[in-house]
Enzyme design. Structure first.
Site, PDB file in Angstrom:
ATOM      1  N   ILE A  15      -0.318  -4.956 -10.689  1.00  0.00           N
ATOM      2  CA  ILE A  15       0.508  -5.493  -9.612  1.00  0.00           C
ATOM      3  C   ILE A  15      -0.208  -6.662  -8.946  1.00  0.00           C
ATOM      4  O   ILE A  15       0.401  -7.692  -8.651  1.00  0.00           O
ATOM      5  CB  ILE A  15       0.846  -4.396  -8.585  1.00  0.00           C
ATOM      6  CG1 ILE A  15       1.812  -3.370  -9.197  1.00  0.00           C
ATOM      7  CG2 ILE A  15       1.462  -5.003  -7.324  1.00  0.00           C
ATOM      8  CD1 ILE A  15       2.132  -2.199  -8.297  1.00  0.00           C
ATOM      9  N   ALA A  80      -3.573  -4.705  -2.489  1.00  0.00           N
ATOM     10  CA  ALA A  80      -3.030  -4.135  -3.720  1.00  0.00           C
ATOM     11  C   ALA A  80      -4.039  -3.228  -4.421  1.00  0.00           C
ATOM     12  O   ALA A  80      -3.816  -2.826  -5.569  1.00  0.00           O
ATOM     13  CB  ALA A  80      -2.585  -5.246  -4.668  1.00  0.00           C
ATOM     14  N   SER A 129       3.834   3.276  -1.877  1.00  0.00           N
ATOM     15  CA  SER A 129       4.502   3.888  -3.025  1.00  0.00           C
ATOM     16  C   SER A 129       5.668   4.726  -2.517  1.00  0.00           C
ATOM     17  O   SER A 129       5.668   5.174  -1.364  1.00  0.00           O
ATOM     18  CB  SER A 129       3.522   4.786  -3.787  1.00  0.00           C
ATOM     19  OG  SER A 129       4.180   5.569  -4.769  1.00  0.00           O
ATOM     20  N   TYR A 142      -2.652  11.928  -3.972  1.00  0.00           N
ATOM     21  CA  TYR A 142      -2.113  10.566  -3.981  1.00  0.00           C
ATOM     22  C   TYR A 142      -1.070  10.389  -2.872  1.00  0.00           C
ATOM     23  O   TYR A 142      -1.112   9.400  -2.129  1.00  0.00           O
ATOM     24  CB  TYR A 142      -1.493  10.275  -5.343  1.00  0.00           C
ATOM     25  CG  TYR A 142      -0.981   8.870  -5.510  1.00  0.00           C
ATOM     26  CD1 TYR A 142      -1.861   7.799  -5.635  1.00  0.00           C
ATOM     27  CD2 TYR A 142       0.385   8.600  -5.552  1.00  0.00           C
ATOM     28  CE1 TYR A 142      -1.396   6.503  -5.795  1.00  0.00           C
ATOM     29  CE2 TYR A 142       0.858   7.304  -5.720  1.00  0.00           C
ATOM     30  CZ  TYR A 142      -0.032   6.264  -5.833  1.00  0.00           C
ATOM     31  OH  TYR A 142       0.436   4.979  -5.992  1.00  0.00           O
ATOM     32  N   LYS A 146      -0.771   7.695   0.462  1.00  0.00           N
ATOM     33  CA  LYS A 146       0.314   6.740   0.627  1.00  0.00           C
ATOM     34  C   LYS A 146       1.158   7.042   1.868  1.00  0.00           C
ATOM     35  O   LYS A 146       1.637   6.113   2.536  1.00  0.00           O
ATOM     36  CB  LYS A 146       1.179   6.700  -0.642  1.00  0.00           C
ATOM     37  CG  LYS A 146       0.426   6.194  -1.872  1.00  0.00           C
ATOM     38  CD  LYS A 146      -0.159   4.786  -1.667  1.00  0.00           C
ATOM     39  CE  LYS A 146      -0.778   4.236  -2.939  1.00  0.00           C
ATOM     40  NZ  LYS A 146      -1.292   2.866  -2.785  1.00  0.00           N
TER      41      LYS A 146
END
Length: 244
Positions: A15, A80, A129, A142, A146
């Site tokens: 990304i 990023a 995300s 994870y 986020k």
């Protein structure tokens, strides 16, 4: 030195690379800040003034050393940098847990704090995300980073609004990238199936019935970084098809 410099932390990732190209195409001088070697990428970007600098987002002094040479020329910061991990809570790999917290969340705090101290840029965009909007089995570590990142962005945006600056998050769905393939391999091993089967499942999570392209995410990031989104701050923009 260009008056419009964009620093992209994690710029050598899938990304991140797409973001660097998109920002360069829009006329910004792009500085790739990453542990990886961004020299080749910087050389191939369209336009002038691009560069690269080694940077560890888990180390405040490393970030300070990366930002200081550019100072107030930095108008845009894109975060990023990110890593992933999957597994049940009961068998959490605690080293992986600490790594995700350090890169996905604490690094964002680090970059924002240093950038505000040295550069006070006009806009920040953080790559979160859809996993920061809805939890999922095996994704607790994870997802927690986020979810935390989106909360951070909302709070940070409120702090910098008084000087007219903005901070937003982009929430991609399942992006066609090496990181997603590595995740699919881990899930496939856990579920005793194939990586291809897991990738098909990931694609099917969206009503588009496909994975999201890195360029699609990059265009959304460029929009949020630009003055075209001047009325948006503290937002979490989803880049994905409708959920199934």
């Amino acid at each position: 030195m260009s008056a419009r410099v964009a620093m992209v932390f994690g710029g050598t990732g899938a990304i991140g690379r797409a973001v660097c190209r998109e920002l360069a195409e829009q006329g910004l001088a792009v500085v790739i800040a990453d542990l990886g070697d961004g020299a080749a990428l910087a050389a191939e970007l369209p336009g002038d003034g691009h560069g690269h600098v080694g940077c560890d987002v888990t180390d405040l002094e490393s970030i300070r050393a990366a930002v200081t040479p550019y100072g107030t020329d930095v108008s845009t910061v894109v975060y990023a940098a990110g890593v992933n991990y999957t597994g049940p809570v009961a068998t959490t790999d605690w080293a992986a847990y600490e790594r995700l917290q350090a890169v996905n969340l604490r690094g964002a705090f680090h970059v924002a704090a240093v950038a505000e101290e040295i550069a006070a840029p006009d806009s920040y965009v953080f790559v979160a995300s859809v996993a920061g909007l809805k939890g999922e089995a095996g994704g607790s570590v994870y997802c927690s980073t986020k979810f935390g990142l989106i909360g951070f962005v909302q709070s940070f945006a409120a702090e910098i609004a008084a000087r007219g600056a903005r901070a937003n998050a982009v929430c991609p769905g399942n992006v066609d990238s090496p990181l997603l393939r590595t995740l699919a391999e881990s899930v496939a091993e856990r579920e005793s199936t194939t990586t291809e089967a897991i990738l098909r499942r990931f694609a099917g999570d969206s009503a588009f019935d496909r994975l999201i392209g890195v360029e699609e995410v990059a265009r959304a990031i460029e929009f949020l970084a630009s003055s075209r989104s001047s009325g948006m701050s503290g937002q979490a923009l989803v880049v994905d098809g409708p959920p199934r």
